[in-house]
Motif scaffolding. Sequence first.
Motif: not given
Length: 236
Positions: A44-46, A58-63, A227-231, A234-236
Amino acid sequence: MSVFTLFYGIPSGCSFGSIVALEWSGLPYQLCRIEMPAQSNTEAYYRINPLGETPALLYDSGKVLTESMAILNHLIAKSSNTAFHYQQGTEAFNLFNQKLAFLNTTLFNAFSPLWYSLEHPSSEDATQALRAYGTTQAEKAFTALEHALTGQEWLLGEQKSFADAYYAGIARWLKYHNVIDIDHFPNCQRLYQQLQEQAATQFAHAIEQQHPTGSSGKFLGHVSLEKILQQYPNLK
């Protein structure tokens, strides 16, 4: 309104400095608490940082931005507090990056053997060897910093900077690992104590220890990794 999310590590992560810097920056932000290594070394954290390290921003953009030096320089660029701004190519910019690089390489790395001995149980001889080497390296790094701080109130001179924030998170490792007493380095101890009197530093301590506290910055609360990963699927 753009809001940053800082992933900070406990116990006693170097990400402490990024919390202090965010408090000083005037930027709105939220925090995500990461247990190390139990939570940082998970799939998950990876998705946030493949190296399993904190801090990460983490930016709002997902970067996602990783590495303390990069995060602190980015916060400077975005900060509404112009006292922390340094124009690229100026002596102030170069001095800030020089001090931050010293903290991030020489001082931080001096503790690597100590962290390894703590997190990777081994034979008594191996543990003692690692602790002896780490103690020698820490003494060497703090001796250099002691000389550099002669006649200076802060790392950059008369003005505090995000480098001081980063130092606040690392200098406490002497006590955490029970190696050298910081009182052996009067200038280093003075700077460390001076930072403990800052509201932002007291806030960061309370956050780590999960004590009730009030922000002097624009802290918006905690958010869970789930919650972050749900939001941001597309984070990899």
